[in-house]
Design an enzyme around this catalytic site. Structure first.
Site, PDB file in Angstrom:
ATOM      1  N   HIS A 201      20.420 -33.407  27.286  1.00  0.00           N
ATOM      2  CA  HIS A 201      20.345 -32.138  26.560  1.00  0.00           C
ATOM      3  C   HIS A 201      19.317 -31.256  27.253  1.00  0.00           C
ATOM      4  CE1 HIS A 201      20.647 -29.467  23.008  1.00  0.00           C
ATOM      5  NE2 HIS A 201      19.388 -29.178  23.327  1.00  0.00           N
ATOM      6  N   CYS A 202      19.726 -30.086  27.680  1.00  0.00           N
ATOM      7  CA  CYS A 202      18.847 -29.162  28.407  1.00  0.00           C
ATOM      8  C   CYS A 202      18.359 -28.079  27.448  1.00  0.00           C
ATOM      9  CB  CYS A 202      19.588 -28.542  29.588  1.00  0.00           C
ATOM     10  SG  CYS A 202      18.578 -27.398  30.559  1.00  0.00           S
ATOM     11  N   VAL A 203      17.051 -28.043  27.215  1.00  0.00           N
ATOM     12  CA  VAL A 203      16.510 -27.044  26.291  1.00  0.00           C
ATOM     13  C   VAL A 203      16.541 -25.649  26.891  1.00  0.00           C
ATOM     14  CG1 VAL A 203      15.025 -28.711  25.128  1.00  0.00           C
ATOM     15  CG2 VAL A 203      14.155 -27.481  27.121  1.00  0.00           C
TER      16      VAL A 203
END
Length: 342
Positions: free
Chosen positions: A180-182
């Site tokens: 998951h890439c913020v």
């Protein structure tokens, strides 16, 4: 040093710190959580309970839930860097008759990067639903080590396909989950991995291009001023030839924001370049960040055999199909029909 310089220094420091944290958290989700928990235990003796509670809620909000904060920070920092590049570096380089195409290259890369950013953040990463779960299960085989057949996600209440994972940020299972890439506020999965790869590549190219142009400008200033052949007098009244440290100090005092921006984009180029190479390695070997982290628990072998219970399980990547096919799979994820033809 004026306020704008201090503000840019602060923003760049925040970006570098958060980028390193996000890269580490992308490789292993529990890394940041363990670090925060360990730090909170140490500081619990000196920090009031109420303040610790507020801090934990803020950290949970930032790193364990979907938030647009990093997207806003991403855009603000890009605007700060490009503002400095436009109003100072571009103008000075234009006066020094740099080639126009070279000066416009960072803007072209910015346009491509923003396009990849929008596609990556808005695209469906491969959300597993009850309507497509049966078909997604047939795409990848279970390797029996990292992915076991019959494992049911307790949150989604569905059998998890091989190479999938439940994302605690988005509260959903993702097909061929990477991380998951913020920064894009989205999961990276089978269907948007190509956009993330291009986003990361253009972001690295942007930082490298700005660094090269800025360094070329400062070198040109030094050459035109003939400063390297000069000398200076120190506090004791002694004359010395110009050295590199003196030259850097002089340039920093003359162009403080430009020199600091150069140092920052060089650091950013190195960090992003290393992460880009890591993602290229994963793509060429047909692995995800999630699989790479999980496989660290096992040894590597070219053969996957049944192991006695008293021996360690040996892991082998069964999804690699060769360099070209692995890279092709990033840009054209396999479907059920394609797998049946094989």
């Amino acid at each position: 040093m004026d306020f704008l310089t201090l503000f840019l220094i602060y923003l760049c420091f925040v970006l570098a710190t958060i980028a390193l944290l996000c890269i580490c958290s992308g490789r292993k989700e529990s890394f940041l959580a363990r670090s925060v928990n360990g730090a909170s235990q140490v500081l619990s003796f000196v920090i009031p309970t109420q303040l610790r509670s507020v801090t934990q809620r803020v950290l949970h909000r930032l790193f364990h839930t979907r938030s647009c904060l990093f997207v806003v920070l991403h855009i603000a920092l890009q605007a700060a860097v490009y503002g400095e590049y436009t109003w100072e570096v571009f103008v000075y380089c234009w006066e020094l008759q740099f080639h126009l195409l070279l000066l416009l290259l960072p803007y072209l890369l910015l346009a491509g990067n923003m396009g990849c950013f929008i596609l990556c953040s808005r695209a469906n990463p491969g959300i597993i639903t009850k309507s497509n779960q049966a078909s997604l299960v047939k795409i990848y085989a279970y390797d029996g080590v990292l992915f076991q057949k019959g494992i049911v996600c307790p949150t989604c209440n569905m059998e998890k396909p091989a190479r999938s994972k439940h994302c605690s940020f988005c509260s959903m299972c993702v097909h061929r989950f990477d991380h998951h890439c913020v920064w894009v506020n989205n999961c990276i999965g089978a269907f948007n991995a190509k956009y993330f790869f291009l986003y990361l590549f253009t972001l690295t190219a942007m930082a490298a291009t700005i660094a090269i142009i800025t360094a070329a400008f400062l070198i040109q200033v030094v050459l035109l001023s003939n400063m390297m052949h000069g000398s200076y007098i120190d506090d004791q009244g002694q004359e010395h030839a110009v050295e590199i440290l003196f030259l850097i100090q002089h340039l920093f005092l003359t162009f403080p924001r430009i020199v600091f921006m150069l140092g920052f984009v060089i650091l950013l180029t190195l960090v992003l370049g290393a992460y880009c190479c890591f993602n290229l390695y994963l793509a060429l070997t047909n692995r995800t960040s999630n699989e790479w982290c999980k496989s660290r628990r096992y040894g590597c072998s070219h053969h996957l055999t049944l192991q006695p219970r008293d021996r360690r399980v040996v892991y082998k990547n069964i999804y690699s199909k060769g360099v070209w096919m692995n890279l092709k799979e990033i840009f054209k994820p396999p479907t059920v029909l394609e797998r049946k033809k094989k």
